[in-house]
Design an enzyme around this catalytic site. Structure first.
Site, PDB file in Angstrom:
ATOM      1  N   CYS A 117       0.868  -1.175   0.000  1.00  0.00           N
ATOM      2  CA  CYS A 117       0.000   0.000   0.000  1.00  0.00           C
ATOM      3  C   CYS A 117       0.901   1.219   0.000  1.00  0.00           C
ATOM      4  O   CYS A 117       2.127   1.100   0.117  1.00  0.00           O
ATOM      5  CB  CYS A 117      -0.940  -0.004   1.215  1.00  0.00           C
ATOM      6  SG  CYS A 117      -2.330   1.161   1.041  1.00  0.00           S
ATOM      7  N   CYS A 119      -0.052   4.296   1.819  1.00  0.00           N
ATOM      8  CA  CYS A 119      -0.427   5.299   2.823  1.00  0.00           C
ATOM      9  C   CYS A 119       0.693   5.624   3.800  1.00  0.00           C
ATOM     10  O   CYS A 119       0.798   6.761   4.267  1.00  0.00           O
ATOM     11  CB  CYS A 119      -1.688   4.871   3.565  1.00  0.00           C
ATOM     12  SG  CYS A 119      -1.561   3.288   4.409  1.00  0.00           S
ATOM     13  N   CYS A 127      -3.880   6.235  -0.020  1.00  0.00           N
ATOM     14  CA  CYS A 127      -3.352   4.952  -0.503  1.00  0.00           C
ATOM     15  C   CYS A 127      -3.074   4.928  -1.995  1.00  0.00           C
ATOM     16  O   CYS A 127      -3.034   3.846  -2.597  1.00  0.00           O
ATOM     17  CB  CYS A 127      -4.336   3.825  -0.145  1.00  0.00           C
ATOM     18  SG  CYS A 127      -4.649   3.688   1.630  1.00  0.00           S
ATOM     19  N   LYS A 192     -11.955  -5.157   2.648  1.00  0.00           N
ATOM     20  CA  LYS A 192     -11.356  -4.269   3.643  1.00  0.00           C
ATOM     21  C   LYS A 192     -12.294  -3.093   3.862  1.00  0.00           C
ATOM     22  O   LYS A 192     -12.561  -2.312   2.948  1.00  0.00           O
ATOM     23  CB  LYS A 192      -9.980  -3.777   3.185  1.00  0.00           C
ATOM     24  CG  LYS A 192      -9.309  -2.866   4.209  1.00  0.00           C
ATOM     25  CD  LYS A 192      -7.943  -2.406   3.725  1.00  0.00           C
ATOM     26  CE  LYS A 192      -7.294  -1.472   4.729  1.00  0.00           C
ATOM     27  NZ  LYS A 192      -5.969  -1.007   4.277  1.00  0.00           N
ATOM     28  N   ARG A 202      -2.877   3.377  12.664  1.00  0.00           N
ATOM     29  CA  ARG A 202      -2.493   4.620  11.995  1.00  0.00           C
ATOM     30  C   ARG A 202      -1.518   5.422  12.836  1.00  0.00           C
ATOM     31  O   ARG A 202      -0.674   6.144  12.307  1.00  0.00           O
ATOM     32  CB  ARG A 202      -3.748   5.422  11.650  1.00  0.00           C
ATOM     33  CG  ARG A 202      -4.548   4.748  10.545  1.00  0.00           C
ATOM     34  CD  ARG A 202      -5.818   5.465  10.197  1.00  0.00           C
ATOM     35  NE  ARG A 202      -6.513   4.754   9.122  1.00  0.00           N
ATOM     36  CZ  ARG A 202      -7.725   5.048   8.694  1.00  0.00           C
ATOM     37  NH1 ARG A 202      -8.379   6.052   9.237  1.00  0.00           N
ATOM     38  NH2 ARG A 202      -8.280   4.348   7.721  1.00  0.00           N
ATOM     39  N   ARG A 214     -11.084   7.631   3.702  1.00  0.00           N
ATOM     40  CA  ARG A 214     -10.841   6.611   2.672  1.00  0.00           C
ATOM     41  C   ARG A 214     -12.128   5.942   2.215  1.00  0.00           C
ATOM     42  O   ARG A 214     -12.109   4.809   1.730  1.00  0.00           O
ATOM     43  CB  ARG A 214      -9.840   5.582   3.209  1.00  0.00           C
ATOM     44  CG  ARG A 214      -8.479   6.207   3.460  1.00  0.00           C
ATOM     45  CD  ARG A 214      -7.480   5.272   4.097  1.00  0.00           C
ATOM     46  NE  ARG A 214      -6.207   5.952   4.246  1.00  0.00           N
ATOM     47  CZ  ARG A 214      -5.330   5.704   5.199  1.00  0.00           C
ATOM     48  NH1 ARG A 214      -5.568   4.772   6.099  1.00  0.00           N
ATOM     49  NH2 ARG A 214      -4.201   6.380   5.276  1.00  0.00           N
ATOM     50  N   GLU A 230     -16.588  -8.003  -4.235  1.00  0.00           N
ATOM     51  CA  GLU A 230     -15.175  -7.626  -4.239  1.00  0.00           C
ATOM     52  C   GLU A 230     -14.277  -8.865  -4.203  1.00  0.00           C
ATOM     53  O   GLU A 230     -13.273  -8.948  -4.917  1.00  0.00           O
ATOM     54  CB  GLU A 230     -14.868  -6.730  -3.038  1.00  0.00           C
ATOM     55  CG  GLU A 230     -15.465  -5.340  -3.112  1.00  0.00           C
ATOM     56  CD  GLU A 230     -14.694  -4.422  -4.046  1.00  0.00           C
ATOM     57  OE1 GLU A 230     -13.562  -4.768  -4.430  1.00  0.00           O
ATOM     58  OE2 GLU A 230     -15.231  -3.353  -4.400  1.00  0.00           O
ATOM     59  N   LYS A 245     -11.082  -7.839   6.588  1.00  0.00           N
ATOM     60  CA  LYS A 245     -10.471  -6.933   7.564  1.00  0.00           C
ATOM     61  C   LYS A 245     -11.432  -5.791   7.863  1.00  0.00           C
ATOM     62  O   LYS A 245     -11.931  -5.167   6.918  1.00  0.00           O
ATOM     63  CB  LYS A 245      -9.152  -6.389   7.005  1.00  0.00           C
ATOM     64  CG  LYS A 245      -8.441  -5.416   7.947  1.00  0.00           C
ATOM     65  CD  LYS A 245      -7.192  -4.854   7.298  1.00  0.00           C
ATOM     66  CE  LYS A 245      -6.491  -3.889   8.268  1.00  0.00           C
ATOM     67  NZ  LYS A 245      -5.308  -3.267   7.664  1.00  0.00           N
ATOM     68  N   SER A 271      -5.767  -3.624  14.930  1.00  0.00           N
ATOM     69  CA  SER A 271      -5.156  -2.928  16.067  1.00  0.00           C
ATOM     70  C   SER A 271      -6.174  -2.483  17.104  1.00  0.00           C
ATOM     71  O   SER A 271      -5.935  -2.612  18.316  1.00  0.00           O
ATOM     72  CB  SER A 271      -4.361  -1.722  15.557  1.00  0.00           C
ATOM     73  OG  SER A 271      -5.217  -0.814  14.861  1.00  0.00           O
ATOM     74  N   TYR A 310      -2.099  -9.287  16.324  1.00  0.00           N
ATOM     75  CA  TYR A 310      -1.051  -8.803  17.217  1.00  0.00           C
ATOM     76  C   TYR A 310      -0.962  -9.665  18.475  1.00  0.00           C
ATOM     77  O   TYR A 310       0.010  -9.553  19.229  1.00  0.00           O
ATOM     78  CB  TYR A 310      -1.314  -7.340  17.575  1.00  0.00           C
ATOM     79  CG  TYR A 310      -1.403  -6.463  16.343  1.00  0.00           C
ATOM     80  CD1 TYR A 310      -0.247  -5.969  15.735  1.00  0.00           C
ATOM     81  CD2 TYR A 310      -2.634  -6.146  15.763  1.00  0.00           C
ATOM     82  CE1 TYR A 310      -0.312  -5.190  14.594  1.00  0.00           C
ATOM     83  CE2 TYR A 310      -2.711  -5.359  14.620  1.00  0.00           C
ATOM     84  CZ  TYR A 310      -1.556  -4.898  14.034  1.00  0.00           C
ATOM     85  OH  TYR A 310      -1.620  -4.139  12.891  1.00  0.00           O
TER      86      TYR A 310
END
Length: 321
Positions: A117, A119, A127, A192, A202, A214, A230, A245, A271, A310
């Site tokens: 990406c 960004c 992006c 996404k 971010r 976005r 998609e 996501k 996150s 994570y």
């Protein structure tokens, strides 16, 4: 006659035997944030337990990944310099490219996935390539192709485009094939969503847009059928893996993708989902370990084959005890 379902819950041996969903550390992917500089291992304030690593300290986290028997890593790079076209994203000596080479030097068998990406690399935080305030889809594809090829040259095993531009999978597949990387896989961020759960990321990646949002390229959280459209387009264009996501608020979408498509399915436990658990655990409001494992089990139960999280190291250590 009373039907006694509790017989199957009588003791741990029976419960283990009839458990329908099981987690395996090999199904986890651990995201790593890599930064320029030396001797850096700095905890990210919004994501307790997650760090920025400089190249020279990557061996520390890779050792943890190896010992925890985690399936692989997903790399995000934070460059020193940004510009309008994100030129550091496809530079031969870019931060991700250097990180891939370093990890493969440490252990060539570690599965390395790279996020594709722009960004983190653009001065405006969007992006893709801007025309006015609008991200130009087709011009952005040219840059995504260059990024993907540069990652493959560095040694990445899997390329993971997260930009949500139309036609990106077909364009990247052609770019990889044309440059001799037919065996490099594509894990597409197929569904996404434009989610509020990305806030801590971010902060970690310094990738918040400098203006606007976005919503013209990431999906509306209210839409379910769009995710199927998609994903189907990405499969037709050559995706090897598909992804949903975020994960936790989109378990229904994970299930829909599992029921409708037969490719390996990843889900990204993002996150914000991670940081909420850590914050509530720190306050003593929840049993952090149990909640972590319950969330990951729910994602697997919904149909995900692969979980990007994570929590990967902590969860793997529990599973491998």
């Amino acid at each position: 006659m009373i039907k006694r379902g509790r017989r199957l819950r009588l003791n741990s041996a029976i419960r283990d035997m009839v458990r329908e969903t099981t987690l395996n550390s090999k199904n986890f992917i651990y995201p790593i944030f890599v930064v320029e500089g030396e001797n850096i291992k700095n905890e990210i304030s919004s994501m307790p337990g997650i760090y920025h690593f400089s190249i020279d300290r990557l061996h520390e986290v890779i050792k943890e990944v190896e010992e925890a028997k985690v399936g692989g890593v997903l790399l995000f790079g934070i460059p020193k310099h940004k510009d309008v076209c994100g030129s550091e994203s496809f530079a031969e000596d870019g931060i991700v490219q250097k990180a891939v080479r370093k990890i493969k030097e440490i252990n060539n068998d570690i599965l390395v996935i790279t996020d594709v990406c722009m960004c983190e690399y653009t001065s405006h935080g969007h992006c893709g390539i801007l025309h006015g305030d609008y991200v130009d889809n087709d011009e952005t594809l040219e840059y995504l192709g260059k990024i993907a090829v540069s990652h493959a040259k560095a040694g990445a095993d899997i390329i993971a485009p997260s930009d949500m531009m139309d036609g990106r999978i077909g364009f990247i597949r052609n770019a990889l094939d044309t440059n001799g990387f037919k065996n490099v896989s594509i894990m597409s961020y197929s569904a996404k969503y434009c989610s509020a759960f990305y806030g801590p990321f971010r902060d970690a990646a310094d990738s918040a847009p400098k203006f606007g949002d976005r919503k013209t390229y990431q999906m509306d959280p209210a839409n379910r059928m769009e995710a199927l459209r998609e994903t189907e387009m990405d499969i037709e264009e050559g995706a090897d893996f598909i992804m949903v996501k975020p994960a936790l608020s989109y378990l229904d979408v994970i299930r829909e993708c599992r029921d409708n498509f037969n490719l390996p399915l990843a889900a990204y436990n993002v996150s914000g989902e991670y940081s909420m658990v850590k914050a509530a655990g720190k306050q003593g409001l929840i049993d952090e370990e149990r909640v972590m494992m319950e969330i990951l089990t729910s994602i697997k139960r919904a149909g995900a084959d692969i979980i990007i999280t994570y929590h990967a190291l902590d969860a793997a250590k529990l599973l491998n005890k």
